[in-house]
Scaffold this motif. Sequence first.
Motif, PDB file in Angstrom:
ATOM      1  N   THR A  90     -60.299  25.624 -24.046  1.00 39.27           N
ATOM      2  CA  THR A  90     -59.797  24.334 -24.527  1.00 39.27           C
ATOM      3  C   THR A  90     -58.270  24.273 -24.453  1.00 39.27           C
ATOM      4  OG1 THR A  90     -59.714  25.119 -26.832  1.00 39.27           O
ATOM      5  CG2 THR A  90     -61.751  24.025 -26.101  1.00 39.27           C
ATOM      6  N   GLY A  91     -57.671  25.309 -23.873  1.00 36.82           N
ATOM      7  CA  GLY A  91     -56.213  25.406 -23.850  1.00 36.82           C
ATOM      8  C   GLY A  91     -55.590  24.846 -22.582  1.00 36.82           C
ATOM      9  N   PRO A  92     -54.275  24.862 -22.521  1.00 39.68           N
ATOM     10  CA  PRO A  92     -53.545  24.217 -21.427  1.00 39.68           C
ATOM     11  C   PRO A  92     -53.658  24.933 -20.086  1.00 39.68           C
ATOM     12  CG  PRO A  92     -52.026  25.341 -22.908  1.00 39.68           C
ATOM     13  CD  PRO A  92     -53.366  25.377 -23.570  1.00 39.68           C
ATOM     14  N   VAL A  93     -53.804  26.254 -20.089  1.00 36.28           N
ATOM     15  CA  VAL A  93     -53.852  26.981 -18.816  1.00 36.28           C
ATOM     16  C   VAL A  93     -55.122  26.636 -18.053  1.00 36.28           C
ATOM     17  CG1 VAL A  93     -53.964  29.267 -17.752  1.00 36.28           C
ATOM     18  CG2 VAL A  93     -52.385  28.851 -19.646  1.00 36.28           C
ATOM     19  N   TRP A  94     -56.267  26.688 -18.744  1.00 37.46           N
ATOM     20  CA  TRP A  94     -57.514  26.331 -18.068  1.00 37.46           C
ATOM     21  C   TRP A  94     -57.500  24.859 -17.661  1.00 37.46           C
ATOM     22  CZ3 TRP A  94     -60.972  28.277 -15.209  1.00 37.46           C
ATOM     23  CH2 TRP A  94     -62.183  27.622 -14.984  1.00 37.46           C
ATOM     24  N   ALA A  95     -56.977  24.000 -18.499  1.00 37.48           N
ATOM     25  CA  ALA A  95     -56.907  22.582 -18.146  1.00 37.48           C
ATOM     26  C   ALA A  95     -56.090  22.361 -16.880  1.00 37.48           C
ATOM     27  CB  ALA A  95     -56.317  21.787 -19.304  1.00 37.48           C
ATOM     28  N   ALA A  96     -55.037  23.133 -16.711  1.00 36.11           N
ATOM     29  CA  ALA A  96     -54.163  22.961 -15.552  1.00 36.11           C
ATOM     30  C   ALA A  96     -54.787  23.473 -14.260  1.00 36.11           C
ATOM     31  CB  ALA A  96     -52.833  23.665 -15.805  1.00 36.11           C
ATOM     32  N   HIS A  97     -55.660  24.481 -14.358  1.00 36.48           N
ATOM     33  CA  HIS A  97     -56.148  25.160 -13.151  1.00 36.48           C
ATOM     34  C   HIS A  97     -57.658  25.062 -12.936  1.00 36.48           C
ATOM     35  CE1 HIS A  97     -52.205  26.943 -12.497  1.00 36.48           C
ATOM     36  NE2 HIS A  97     -52.202  27.371 -13.751  1.00 36.48           N
ATOM     37  N   ARG A  98     -58.393  24.458 -13.861  1.00 35.91           N
ATOM     38  CA  ARG A  98     -59.854  24.502 -13.763  1.00 35.91           C
ATOM     39  C   ARG A  98     -60.384  23.815 -12.512  1.00 35.91           C
ATOM     40  NH1 ARG A  98     -60.778  20.599 -18.997  1.00 35.91           N
ATOM     41  NH2 ARG A  98     -59.994  18.666 -18.059  1.00 35.91           N
ATOM     42  N   ASP A  99     -59.775  22.714 -12.098  1.00 33.59           N
ATOM     43  CA  ASP A  99     -60.283  22.010 -10.924  1.00 33.59           C
ATOM     44  C   ASP A  99     -60.150  22.873  -9.672  1.00 33.59           C
ATOM     45  OD1 ASP A  99     -60.933  19.871 -12.502  1.00 33.59           O
ATOM     46  OD2 ASP A  99     -59.182  18.666 -11.940  1.00 33.59           O
ATOM     47  N   GLN A 100     -59.026  23.550  -9.546  1.00 31.22           N
ATOM     48  CA  GLN A 100     -58.862  24.435  -8.391  1.00 31.22           C
ATOM     49  C   GLN A 100     -59.837  25.605  -8.467  1.00 31.22           C
ATOM     50  OE1 GLN A 100     -54.993  26.247  -7.901  1.00 31.22           O
ATOM     51  NE2 GLN A 100     -55.485  27.043  -5.877  1.00 31.22           N
ATOM     52  N   ALA A 101     -59.979  26.213  -9.653  1.00 31.88           N
ATOM     53  CA  ALA A 101     -60.896  27.345  -9.793  1.00 31.88           C
ATOM     54  C   ALA A 101     -62.333  26.917  -9.521  1.00 31.88           C
ATOM     55  CB  ALA A 101     -60.770  27.952 -11.188  1.00 31.88           C
ATOM     56  N   ASN A 102     -62.773  25.857 -10.173  1.00 32.97           N
ATOM     57  CA  ASN A 102     -64.158  25.410  -9.997  1.00 32.97           C
ATOM     58  C   ASN A 102     -64.428  24.952  -8.572  1.00 32.97           C
ATOM     59  OD1 ASN A 102     -64.884  25.923 -12.667  1.00 32.97           O
ATOM     60  ND2 ASN A 102     -64.332  23.871 -13.358  1.00 32.97           N
ATOM     61  N   GLY A 103     -63.389  24.482  -7.887  1.00 32.70           N
ATOM     62  CA  GLY A 103     -63.561  24.043  -6.510  1.00 32.70           C
ATOM     63  C   GLY A 103     -63.887  25.165  -5.547  1.00 32.70           C
ATOM     64  N   THR A 104     -63.637  26.410  -5.928  1.00 33.63           N
ATOM     65  CA  THR A 104     -63.974  27.543  -5.058  1.00 33.63           C
ATOM     66  C   THR A 104     -65.414  28.012  -5.258  1.00 33.63           C
ATOM     67  OG1 THR A 104     -63.285  29.252  -6.653  1.00 33.63           O
ATOM     68  CG2 THR A 104     -61.585  28.353  -5.190  1.00 33.63           C
ATOM     69  N   MET A 105     -66.081  27.529  -6.317  1.00 33.98           N
ATOM     70  CA  MET A 105     -67.352  28.118  -6.743  1.00 33.98           C
ATOM     71  C   MET A 105     -68.551  27.242  -6.422  1.00 33.98           C
ATOM     72  SD  MET A 105     -66.207  29.397 -10.547  1.00 33.98           S
ATOM     73  CE  MET A 105     -64.586  30.090 -10.811  1.00 33.98           C
ATOM     74  N   ILE A 106     -69.638  27.899  -6.025  1.00 41.75           N
ATOM     75  CA  ILE A 106     -70.952  27.262  -5.952  1.00 41.75           C
ATOM     76  C   ILE A 106     -71.695  27.473  -7.261  1.00 41.75           C
ATOM     77  CG2 ILE A 106     -73.193  27.299  -4.796  1.00 41.75           C
ATOM     78  CD1 ILE A 106     -71.721  28.114  -2.244  1.00 41.75           C
ATOM     79  N   ASN A 107     -71.597  28.687  -7.804  1.00 43.29           N
ATOM     80  CA  ASN A 107     -72.297  29.015  -9.042  1.00 43.29           C
ATOM     81  C   ASN A 107     -71.516  30.086  -9.790  1.00 43.29           C
ATOM     82  OD1 ASN A 107     -74.381  30.909 -10.551  1.00 43.29           O
ATOM     83  ND2 ASN A 107     -75.327  28.879 -10.439  1.00 43.29           N
ATOM     84  N   SER A 108     -71.416  29.919 -11.110  1.00 45.80           N
ATOM     85  CA  SER A 108     -70.703  30.904 -11.939  1.00 45.80           C
ATOM     86  C   SER A 108     -71.561  31.380 -13.109  1.00 45.80           C
ATOM     87  CB  SER A 108     -69.400  30.302 -12.465  1.00 45.80           C
ATOM     88  OG  SER A 108     -69.667  29.150 -13.265  1.00 45.80           O
ATOM     89  N   ASP A 109     -72.882  31.199 -13.031  1.00 43.99           N
ATOM     90  CA  ASP A 109     -73.768  31.506 -14.156  1.00 43.99           C
ATOM     91  C   ASP A 109     -74.441  32.869 -14.063  1.00 43.99           C
ATOM     92  OD1 ASP A 109     -73.111  29.007 -15.008  1.00 43.99           O
ATOM     93  OD2 ASP A 109     -75.022  28.071 -14.484  1.00 43.99           O
ATOM     94  N   ASN A 110     -74.146  33.655 -13.023  1.00 42.77           N
ATOM     95  CA  ASN A 110     -74.732  34.989 -12.899  1.00 42.77           C
ATOM     96  C   ASN A 110     -73.897  35.947 -13.745  1.00 42.77           C
ATOM     97  OD1 ASN A 110     -75.964  37.366 -12.204  1.00 42.77           O
ATOM     98  ND2 ASN A 110     -75.640  37.151 -10.002  1.00 42.77           N
ATOM     99  N   VAL A 111     -74.212  35.969 -15.047  1.00 44.97           N
ATOM    100  CA  VAL A 111     -73.393  36.704 -16.021  1.00 44.97           C
ATOM    101  C   VAL A 111     -74.304  37.548 -16.898  1.00 44.97           C
ATOM    102  CG1 VAL A 111     -71.754  36.526 -17.924  1.00 44.97           C
ATOM    103  CG2 VAL A 111     -71.685  34.848 -16.056  1.00 44.97           C
ATOM    104  N   LEU A 112     -74.030  38.839 -16.963  1.00 45.32           N
ATOM    105  CA  LEU A 112     -74.718  39.724 -17.899  1.00 45.32           C
ATOM    106  C   LEU A 112     -73.820  39.968 -19.104  1.00 45.32           C
ATOM    107  CD1 LEU A 112     -76.291  42.416 -15.532  1.00 45.32           C
ATOM    108  CD2 LEU A 112     -77.501  40.631 -16.808  1.00 45.32           C
ATOM    109  N   LEU A 113     -74.377  39.761 -20.289  1.00 42.22           N
ATOM    110  CA  LEU A 113     -73.694  40.065 -21.538  1.00 42.22           C
ATOM    111  C   LEU A 113     -74.154  41.447 -21.975  1.00 42.22           C
ATOM    112  CD1 LEU A 113     -71.759  38.812 -23.633  1.00 42.22           C
ATOM    113  CD2 LEU A 113     -73.784  37.972 -24.851  1.00 42.22           C
TER     114      LEU A 113
END
Length: 257
Positions: A90-113
């Motif tokens: 919810t902070g300014p860094v992600w807000a500034a760069h999220r469109d560029q980051a998400n634009g590189t991705m097809i899927n980001s849900d393959n995550v093991l906790l």
Amino acid sequence: MAVITEGEPMTQAAPVRTNAIIELRRYRLRPHARETLIDLFDRAFLETQEAEGMSVIGQFRDLDDPDSFVWLRGFSDMPSRAAALNAFYTGPVWAAHRDQANGTMINSDNVLLLRPASPDASFAPSHARRAQPGAADARSGLVVATSCYLAPRTDEAFARFFESAVKPHLVQASATVLAALVTEQSPNTFPRLPVREGETVFVWFSAFPSLAAYETHLAALAQSGSWTAEVVAEMERRTWRKNEVLRLTPTARSLLP
């Protein structure tokens, strides 16, 4: 971004934290987008995430998949995970760069906790110094992540088997075992970022100075009668599908290996 003047060291310290909760994140990327994401990630998303109380343990290229980016993120516990992720996303860094980051991705849900399989099986707190943004990408080390898929409620028994039978063979064959982790079964405390649920996975991470050293390691294991006839057979009996192996090369600013 830090400004480097003549005479300053080309590295900077990362916070030293103990990670009781670890995310293994694997992103499916658009073709030829990996270097764009790595440049953005290493420049904008390391110190800024750590400033919110999490650890970026390592970030990697998948040697066998040019459209995959893999990274590890750590937290002290599940409540602090929720707080840190909420602050960052919810902070300014992600807000500034999220469109560029998400634009590189097809899927980001393959995550093991994940969590350490035993009290001393997590990644050791890093005292390494991270290279400055823009550092040349000339790393030669290799991290290998091996995922074992288990039946429910068999993780503790498998952890004992790993410690007593698997790990000694790995070390004897010149592997450096960095961590042994198992699925954290707590509910996801930050649902905005999905994780894989309903699975029991054991993952161990090993480090090697080079790809050639890893290939020598595999050859040594193959020549071990007890490894092939006993350990591998027992591992196959305890797992319900073939182990998944990721060969990972660090980005310029990764703290691992």
